[in-house]
Design an enzyme around this catalytic site. Structure first.
Site, PDB file in Angstrom:
ATOM      1  N   CYS A 284     -55.992  18.930  44.500  1.00  0.00           N
ATOM      2  CA  CYS A 284     -56.502  18.318  45.726  1.00  0.00           C
ATOM      3  C   CYS A 284     -55.449  17.290  46.113  1.00  0.00           C
ATOM      4  O   CYS A 284     -54.286  17.641  46.238  1.00  0.00           O
ATOM      5  CB  CYS A 284     -57.882  17.721  45.518  1.00  0.00           C
ATOM      6  N   SER A 285     -55.806  16.027  46.250  1.00  0.00           N
ATOM      7  CA  SER A 285     -54.769  15.048  46.556  1.00  0.00           C
ATOM      8  C   SER A 285     -54.142  14.551  45.261  1.00  0.00           C
ATOM      9  O   SER A 285     -52.990  14.834  44.966  1.00  0.00           O
ATOM     10  CB  SER A 285     -55.361  13.893  47.352  1.00  0.00           C
TER      11      SER A 285
END
Lengths: 700, 657
Positions: free
Chosen positions: B338-339
Site C-alpha cells: 500500500c503506501s
C-alpha cells in the site's frame, strides 16, 4: 390426459445414469405417457399423486444452482410443479416431497432461459418463444428451483413441460378449491408421544382447551353451531359463564360481521385476553343489548382495556407492499447497487412492520400480566391483526405456548379456527385483498426465536416448514377463508368413503378411528422422520416453574357490577374512556373522547417501563418469570436470511446452510453421547441414526 | 499517582443509556491504573472496572440540576455515563482522567505493573509460545528457493522490519539493499506466506519511490527473484491495495506504484481499500449509530449504510480473496503493498493467509498469524491504537477491521474456525488494554530496546492457558469447510456482511440475544467430556467390582447414582483409583442430575466456575501494587459479569453470554 385417480401412484420408470443408450428408450416412453397405465409398476422415481391430481407433462433435467447438480425429472401436474431427483427412493412415510415441490399458486415468477440471452418471463397464458435450456421457478416463499435441460433429442419434452406449467398456472388462477386427503390412519403429527393438535371443530376440543387454560369463569357457547351468527367464526367459542346464548346472539349482532368479543386466552393470574370485531356503528341496540355487550366485554373484571389493534400497526396494504418489495429485493437479479442493500432493505419497510408488531405485542402482554383485567383486542374485521397480536401475546406471556404442541394449538385456534382468510390473504384466489399477515407473524416469531433461543421448543426449521406449507394443496388447513368453508369440505369428505393408503404395509388402524381429515399438522405427510426431528430446538430449556407471572392484584370475586375503570390503549398510552360502547346517546365515545398522549418519539419506552420500571428488553430486576419482553430497537430486528435469501445461489452455496444443519448435527452427536453416558432416558429422541435416503434439502 | 486529584467521589449516578431504568447510585474511585465504579446496592455491590488506557475520550457536559454529567467512552466500545453531584468533584475527576488516559511514557502503561505471579521460567515460556521461525519451517521454508536472510541484522536495512526476513535465495544483499532504497521507509519486498502446494508466495513491501519515471534496477531484480522462486508461473501479480487515485497522487511526492513496462512479467492490480483516515471516520459514524438511544429501523439501517463500514470490510475481504485465488488456483506469486506497507498490506496479507491455510484458522495458528503479519512486520500498534499520547490522526481501527473480517468469515463458515467470537473480542480488548506487552510499541526494534519480554507478559500465553473458553464448539477439523482454501463469494452480495453486534454493542446487554447458542454448545461439549471421564472411571471400577465376590458389596441396590456414591466409599474396594482423584470433577455434576436437561444449560455461574480466571484468583491476576485502593469493596466481592474490571479482563469482555 391421464387421471391419476384417487390414491393411485403414477410411476415413471427408473432413470439410470444418463447414458445415451438409455435416452432413446425414454423418449419412446413419452408416447406411452398418454395412455393410462396400471399403477403397479415398479421401483424408483414415482410420483404419488394427490386425489384428483394428474400429470400434465414431464421432462428429464438437472437441478442447478446448488452443488452438486442433481439429475432427475421435472414434472408438472394440475396442482403443482415438482422435481424428482433421480434414484429418489419414494419414502413410505411422506407422500409429498417438500423440497422441490412448488404448488402452482406458489410460483411467483417463471423464467425460461436459452443461451446467454435475456430470459423470457412466462406469465400465465404467454407463449414460449424458444426451446428452453433452463427453467427458473421463483417461489413466493422465496425458494428457487433451477432446472436445466440437456440436449440429446429431448428438447421437445422441455418445451412441453414449460408450456404445461404456463397452462396450468393460467387455469389455476381461476379460484380453485383443493381437495384434501383422508388417510385411513391419520399420521400422528410428530410422533407417538405428542397428542394430536386439537382442531377445535368439536365442543369437546373447546372444553378441553378451556380446562387446560383454567378459565373457570368461561364456558363453551354453541350458539354458532350452524354458522348462523357468523360464517367466519368458529362453531364454538368461549363466552363468560354467566351469559346466556340468547344474550350472546343478540350482542354479537351489533359487531362487525357478527364477530363479538370472545375469550382468546385466560392468563393463570386472572386476566383475560379477548378479541372482538369492531362495533357495528349503524345498529341501534336497546338497553338490554348494550348491557349484554358490556357484560361480554367486561368478562367479570372491574378493569377493562380496549386495545385499538390497528393503531400503530401496518395496514393490510402496507404488509402486502412490504412483502412484495422484500421479495423483489431478494430475487437473485435484484437491481440493487451493492452498497445500497441496507437502505433498500429499509425501503421495503418489512422489518419496520415486524418491529411495530413486536412492540405492540410486548405492550399488551404487559397489560395482561401486570394487573387483573380484561384486555380486549378490537379490530374492525377481527380476522387479521387480532390473530397476530393475540398469538404473539400468548407466546410472550405463556411458556406453555412455546412448546411445539402449544404453538400449533395457538395457530389452529387463533388463525385457522378464528377465520383468518388464508386463501384471500395469500393470494390463492388472485384477489386484491392479498396480505401475508400470517407470514409477518412467522417473521415476528423468528425474531423471538432469535432473541430467546432457549425459550422455544420448536426450531427455525419448523418455522420454515410452516412458512412453506401455507400454499401446499394437500390439506384444507390453510387454503380456506373461513371455518365454514373448511367444514363444508370436510362434510363432503366424510361422505366419500375414500381411503388413502400409503404404499407401505402400515399398521392396521388402531381401533375404529373415524378417519380424520388431514391437516397441516400431519407433518409426516411431507417431511421425513429425520426432518421432523429437526423441528425440535435442541437448546430448549423447559420452564420448571409452574407459577407463571401472577398479576399484582388477586382476582376479586366476580361481581357483575359496572366496571370501575375503562381505558383505551392507543399510541402506547392508556386513555380513560367514559363508556364502553359507542351507541348510548347516539354518540361514539370511542371516536371522540380519546385525547391521546403521543408516545415519546425519541424513546424506547414502552408500557413495560411504566409498569415495571424496567427497560422493555432487559433489566437488572427480574422480569416476572415466564414473560418475555422482546427487544425492538433497530439493531435488534434481523432479516430472516435463511428464509428470504434462499433463492440467492451465493447464499445457498454451502454458506448459511451449514450453519444450522451443522449445528444440529453437532448437537445430535453431543446429545447422543450425553444420553448414552448419562443413560438418562430423554423424553424425546432427538438422535436417530441418519437415514441416507433422507432427502434433506440443501437449503435447510 | 500525582495526577489523581481526588481518589474517591460518592453518590455518583451511573445512567443506563438504552433504557429509562433508574440510574444506579454508587461510588467512583480513581486509582493509578483503573477507574472503578462500585454500586451502593448492598447485596450486589456491582463493580465496573475500567483501565485508564481503555479510555478513548472523556466528555464533561453542562451541569444540570441533578449534577454534572461525565461521559467516558472506551476503546472497547463501552460508554459510561456518570452524573457527579458536585461540579468541583466532576472537574477534578475530569482533569485527572484527562491526564491518566494519556500516558506519555511506556512505563506508565499497565503491563509494566501487571504481575500475574508467574515465575521467570513460566513467563519466558509464554513469550516462546509463538515462534515465527517454527512457523516458516511449517510452511516449508527455508527451501531451495527461499531462505532466511541476515541482511536486516541489527535493523541495518529497515528499522520497522524484524531481524529475521525471508527472501528469495537469488536475491543478494546488494539487490535487497538497493531495492530497499527504492521503497518507502526502506520496506523492501519480503516473504509473508509461502504455499507449499503451488510454490506461490505472498510477499509484502511498501510503495516504490517511482515518482513519474524513476526506475531502480535492484528493485526490478528483486521482483524477478520473487517471480523466479515460483517456477510454475511465468508472471506475478503486484497488488496495490490503495484506490488508484490515491496511488497516482503519491507520484507527485516521488512515490507511487510499479510501472508494468519497467518490470518484466508483472501484472499490476489496484484494489481500492481506503486509507486510515477514511476508516477512522467510518467507524466514528457507525459508533454514532450504535450510541443512538432508541434507534428505529431506518436510523439503524441508513446509519449503517452511510457509515460505509461494511463496504470497507468487504473491500478488505475481496482483496484477500483475490490474492488467495491467485496463489491457490493460479499458482501465481503476489507482491502486496500500500503506501508504507504496514496497514492495508497487513490486513490483506493476513486475510489471504487465513483463507489459504487451515492452520491459521486454529487457535494457535491465529496467534501466529497476528504475530507474523502484524507484530513482526512493524504494524504501528502504539500509533494506531493510541497507547501513548500522540497524534490523533494516526489512530485508526486497522486491526479491528481485520478481526471483523475474520468474524464475517466465521459467520459464513461456522465450522471452519477452531476459535470462537469471544477469542476475537478478547484480542481486540487487549490490543487496547496494554495489560500485556504483546502489542506494545510500533516495531520489533522498539520492543527490543524497551526489553518488553523481560518486563511484561505475553498475551498469547494467557489466551492459550484459557483456551477452553475460546474453542468453537462447531469446529470440525474433518469438515470440508475446515480444509483447504475458503472461498467466500465475491459477487455483489452485500447482504452477506452483517453488523457485528457482539463487538460494537457488546456492552449493551439488551441488544444481544438473551441466550447464547454457542455457550450452550460449549457447555454441552464440556459436559460430554466430563461424562466421558466419568464413564471411563466407572468402567474401570466395574471391572474391579466384577472380580470381587458379591457378598462384599454393601451398595448393591444401586440405581446408577447411588451406585456411584457407594463406589466412592473406600470400604468397597481398595484400588488405587479409590483415592477419589478421578472423581473430583463429578460432585459438581451430581446435584444437578435430578432435573434432567437443565443440567445442560449454561448459566453464568457454571461458566464462571469453569473458568479458573474468573472465579478464583482475581487478586493474583491483578498485580497492582496498592491493593488498598485497588479493591474498594474490601476485596471480597467477585466481579459481576458486566464489570469492566481489568485485573480480570475476561470479565469485561465476557458479555457474549
Amino acid at each position: 390426459m391421464w387421471w391419476g385417480g384417487r390414491g393411485r401412484s403414477f410411476n415413471i420408470p427408473p432413470q439410470k445414469e444418463p447414458e445415451m443408450g438409455h435416452l432413446r428408450p425414454k423418449s419412446m416412453q413419452v408416447s406411452r405417457m398418454e395412455e393410462p397405465r396400471s399403477p403397479q409398476t415398479s421401483s424408483c422415481p414415482a410420483l404419488r399423486c394427490l386425489p384428483g391430481e394428474k400429470i400434465l407433462a414431464w421432462a428429464p433435467g438437472v437441478r442447478r444452482g446448488l452443488e452438486p447438480e442433481l439429475p432427475g425429472t421435472l414434472m408438472c401436474t394440475n396442482l403443482r410443479v415438482l422435481f424428482c431427483p433421480q434414484g429418489w427412493q419414494v419414502r413410505q412415510d411422506s407422500v409429498l416431497n417438500s423440497d422441490y415441490d412448488f404448488s402452482l399458486s406458489n410460483i411467483g415468477r417463471l423464467e425460461a432461459v436459452n443461451g446467454p440471452g435475456r430470459p423470457q418471463i412466462l406469465r400465465p397464458g404467454s407463449l414460449l418463444k424458444f426451446i428452453p435450456d433452463e427453467i427458473l421457478i421463483h417461489g413466493r416463499d422465496f425458494r428457487l428451483l433451477r432446472v436445466g435441460f440437456g440436449d440429446g433429442g429431448l428438447e421437445p419434452l422441455a418445451f412441453r413441460v414449460a408450456m404445461a406449467i404456463v397452462q396450468a398456472r393460467k387455469q389455476n388462477s381461476q379460484a380453485q378449491h383443493y381437495e384434501g386427503m383422508i388417510l385411513s390412519k391419520a399420521y400422528c403429527g410428530l410422533g407417538s408421544n405428542e397428542p394430536p393438535v386439537p382442531l377445535l371443530e368439536t365442543p369437546e376440543d373447546w372444553e378441553a382447551e378451556r380446562r387446560r387454560h383454567g378459565a373457570r369463569g368461561w364456558r363453551v357457547s354453541t350458539v354458532n353451531e350452524r354458522f348462523d351468527v357468523s360464517t367466519s367464526l368458529p362453531q364454538y367459542f368461549w363466552v363468560p359463564r354467566r351469559t346466556l346464548d340468547s344474550e350472546v346472539r343478540k350482542a354479537f349482532s351489533h359487531f362487525h360481521q357478527g364477530r363479538g368479543p370472545r375469550l382468546s386466552w385466560h392468563h393463570p393470574g386472572g386476566s383475560d385476553l379477548l378479541r372482538s370485531g369492531g362495533f357495528y356503528e349503524a345498529s341501534d341496540p336497546n338497553r338490554e343489548d348494550i348491557r349484554a355487550v358490556e357484560l361480554l366485554l367486561q368478562a367479570g373484571h372491574s378493569d377493562i382495556v380496549l386495545v385499538d389493534t390497528v393503531d400503530e400497526l401496518p395496514t393490510l396494504a402496507d404488509i402486502q407492499l412490504a412483502h412484495l418489495r422484500l421479495r423483489a429485493l431478494c430475487l437473485p437479479d435484484a437491481a440493487v447497487a451493492e452498497e445500497k442493500w441496507l437502505s433498500a432493505l429499509e425501503g421495503t419497510r418489512w422489518l419496520d412492520h415486524v418491529r411495530s408488531c413486536l412492540r405492540k405485542a410486548s405492550d399488551i402482554s404487559v397489560l395482561v400480566t401486570s394487573r387483573v383485567r380484561s384486555v380486549v383486542l378490537q379490530e374492525q374485521g377481527d380476522r387479521d391483526l387480532n390473530s397476530l397480536l393475540s398469538s404473539l401475546v400468548q407466546l410472550l406471556s405463556d411458556p406453555g405456548a412455546r412448546t411445539l404442541h402449544g404453538f400449533q394449538t395457538i395457530v389452529q385456534r387463533e388463525w385457522v379456527a378464528s377465520g383468518h382468510p388464508f386463501l384471500t390473504r395469500l393470494g390463492g384466489s388472485g384477489g386484491s385483498e392479498e396480505a401475508p399477515v400470517f407470514l409477518l407473524f412467522l417473521d415476528c416469531l423468528w425474531q423471538l426465536l432469535h432473541q430467546f433461543p432457549s425459550e422455544f421448543e420448536f426450531s427455525e426449521f419448523f418455522l420454515l416448514a410452516l412458512h412453506d406449507s401455507v400454499r401446499v394443496p394437500d390439506t384444507p388447513t390453510f387454503l380456506r377463508d373461513t371455518p365454514w368453508e373448511r367444514r363444508k369440505q370436510n362434510g363432503q369428505f366424510s361422505s366419500y368413503t375414500q381411503v388413502y393408503t400409503p404404499g407401505s404395509p402400515q399398521a392396521p388402524p388402531v381401533g375404529d378411528l373415524v378417519p380424520r381429515p388431514l391437516t397441516v399438522w400431519d407433518w409426516g405427510l411431507r417431511y421425513s422422520h429425520q426432518q421432523i426431528l429437526q423441528f425440535y430446538n435442541p437448546c430448549y430449556e423447559p420452564h420448571h416453574c409452574s407459577d407463571i407471572c401472577s398479576p399484582r392484584e388477586q382476582p376479586t370475586s366476580v361481581t357483575p357490577g359496572p366496571p370501575r375503570s375503562i381505558f383505551l390503549f392507543s399510541r402506547g398510552t392508556l386513555t380513560p374512556l367514559n363508556q364502553l360502547c359507542p351507541w348510548r346517546d347516539g354518540f361514539s365515545s370511542l371516536m371522540s373522547s380519546s385525547r391521546w398522549l403521543p408516545r415519546h418519539n425519541a424513546s424506547s419506552d414502552s408500557l413495560a417501563d411504566q409498569e415495571w420500571g424496567l427497560p422493555p428488553h432487559w433489566g437488572a430486576s427480574p422480569l416476572p418469570p415466564g414473560l418475555l419482553l422482546p427487544g425492538f430497537l433497530g439493531p435488534q430486528i434481523r432479516l430472516w436470511r435463511r428464509c428470504y435469501l434462499r433463492g440467492r445461489p451465493e447464499v445457498q452455496r454451502g454458506l448459511s446452510a451449514p450453519t444450522i444443519s451443522g449445528l444440529l448435527d453437532e448437537l445430535a452427536l453431543l446429545q447422543g453421547l450425553l444420553r448414552t453416558w448419562a443413560s438418562r432416558p430423554s423424553s424425546r429422541d432427538h438422535m436417530k441414526t441418519k437415514d441416507p435416503d433422507t432427502p434433506l434439502s440443501p437449503s435447510r | 499517582m500525582e495526577h489523581i486529584r481526588t481518589p474517591k467521589v460518592e453518590n455518583v449516578r451511573l445512567m443506563d443509556r438504552t433504557s429509562s431504568k433508574k440510574p444506579v447510585l454508587g461510588t467512583l474511585y480513581l486509582t493509578a491504573t483503573h477507574v472503578i465504579f462500585v454500586e451502593n446496592e448492598p447485596e450486589t455491590r456491582k463493580e465496573t472496572w475500567i483501565l485508564h488506557s481503555e479510555i478513548s475520550s472523556i466528555e464533561k457536559q453542562a451541569t444540570t440540576a441533578g449534577g454534572c454529567p461525565l461521559l467516558i467512552r472506551c476503546k472497547n466500545f463501552q460508554v459510561l455515563h456518570l452524573v457527579v453531584p458536585q461540579e468541583r468533584d466532576c472537574q477534578d475527576v475530569y482533569i485527572s482522567l484527562l491526564r491518566l488516559a494519556r500516558p506519555v511514557k511506556y512505563e506508565e502503561l499497565f503491563c509494566f505493573s501487571f504481575n500475574p505471579k508467574l515465575d521467570k521460567e513460566e513467563r519466558e515460556q509464554g513469550w516462546r509460545l509463538v515462534d515465527l521461525r517454527e512457523e516458516y519451517k511449517r510452511m516449508g521454508i527455508p527451501n531451495s528457493c527461499w531462505h532466511l536472510s541476515d541482511v536486516n541484522r541489527d535493523y541495518r536495512v529497515c528499522d520497522s522490519y524484524p531481524t529475521d526476513v525471508y527472501v528469495p535465495r537469488s536475491a543478494t544483499a546488494h539487490i535487497i539493499v538497493g531495492s530497499s532504497k527504492f521503497r518507502s521507509r526502506r520496506r523492501f519486498p519480503a516473504l509473508s506466506y509461502y504455499c507449499k502446494d503451488t510454490n506461490a508466495s505472498i510477499c509484502r513491501s511498501s510503495q516504490p519511490l517511482s515518482g513519474f519515471s524513476a526506475r531502480c534496477l535492484e528493485d526490478e531484480q528483486m521482483l524477478q527473484a520473487i517471480r523466479r522462486a515460483n517456477p510454475g508461473s511465468d508472471f506475478m501479480y503486484v497488488v496495490d491495495t490503495r484506490p488508484k487515485l490515491n496511488a497516482m497522487a503519491n507520484r507527485a511526492a516521488g512515490k507511487g506504484y510499479e510501472n508494468e513496462d519497467n518490470y518484466a512479467n508483472i501484472k499490476f492490480q489496484f484494489i481500492g481499500i481506503e486509507n486510515i483516515h477514511v476508516m477512522r471516520s467510518s467507524l466514528q459514524k457507525m459508533l454514532e449509530v450504535c450510541e443512538l438511544r432508541s434507534p428505529s429501523m431506518s436510523d439503524f439501517l441508513w446509519g449503517l449504510e452511510n457509515s460505509g463500514w461494511l463496504r470497507h470490510i468487504k473491500a478488505i475481504l475481496d482483496a484477500g480473496v483475490f490474492i488467495a485465488k491467485a496463489v491457490a488456483e493460479e499458482g501465481t506469486s503476489v507482491l502486496v503493498h500500500c503506501s508504507d506497507g504496514w496497514d492495508r498490506t497487513a490486513q490483506v496479507c493476513s486475510v489471504a493467509s487465513l483463507l489459504l491455510d487451515p492452520h491459521y484458522r486454529t487457535l494457535k495458528g491465529f496467534m501466529v498469524l497476528i504475530e507474523k503479519d502484524w507484530i513482526s512486520f512493524g504494524h504501528k500498534f502504539n500509533h494506531r491504537y493510541g497507547h501513548l499520547d500522540g497524534d490523533p490522526k494516526e489512530i485508526s481501527p486497522v486491526i479491528d477491521q481485520f478481526l471483523e473480517c475474520v468474524w464475517q468469515l466465521m459467520e459464513q463458515f461456522p465450522c471452519a474456525f477452531e476459535f470462537n467470537e469471544r477469542f476475537l473480542v478478547h484480542i481486540q480488548h487487549h490490543i487496547y488494554s496494554c495489560q500485556f506487552g504483546t502489542f506494545l510499541c510500533n516495531n520489533q526494534k522498539e520492543r527490543q530496546e524497551l526489553r518488553i519480554p523481560e518486563r511484561t507478559h505475553s498475551l498469547w500465553a494467557h489466551l492459550w492457558k484459557n483456551r477452553a473458553d475460546y474453542l468453537n464448539p462447531l469446529f470440525r477439523a474433518d469438515h470440508s469447510q475446515a480444509q483447504g482454501t475458503l472461498r467466500p463469494p465475491t459477487s455483489p452480495c452485500n447482504f452477506m456482511y452483517k453488523f457485528w453486534s457482539g463487538m460494537y454493542n457488546r456492552f449493551e446487554k439488551g441488544m444481544q440475544p438473551r441466550q447464547s447458542v454457542t455457550d450452550y454448545l460449549m457447555a454441552v461439549k464440556e459436559e460430554t467430556q466430563q461424562l466421558e471421564e466419568e464413564l471411563q472411571v466407572l468402567e474401570e471400577r466395574l471391572e474391579k467390582i466384577h472380580k470381587i465376590p458379591l457378598s462384599h458389596m454393601p451398595g448393591k441396590r444401586d440405581s446408577k447414582h447411588s451406585g456411584l456414591s457407594a463406589l466412592t466409599t473406600p470400604t468397597v474396594v481398595n484400588t488405587p483409583q479409590d483415592s477419589g482423584g478421578h472423581l473430583k470433577p463429578l460432585p459438581s455434576r451430581s446435584p444437578s442430575q435430578g432435573d434432567d436437561d437443565s443440567a445442560l444449560i449454561l448459566t453464568q455461574e457454571n461458566l464462571k466456575s469453569s473458568d479458573p480466571d474468573l472465579s478464583t484468583n482475581s487478586d493474583q491476576e491483578s498485580g497492582v501494587e496498592d491493593l488498598s485502593c485497588r479493591s474498594p469493596s474490601g476485596g471480597e466481592c467477585l466481579p459481576s459479569e458486566d464489570s469492566g474490571k481489568d485485573p480480570d479482563p475476561d470479565e469485561a469482555v465476557f458479555l457474549t453470554a
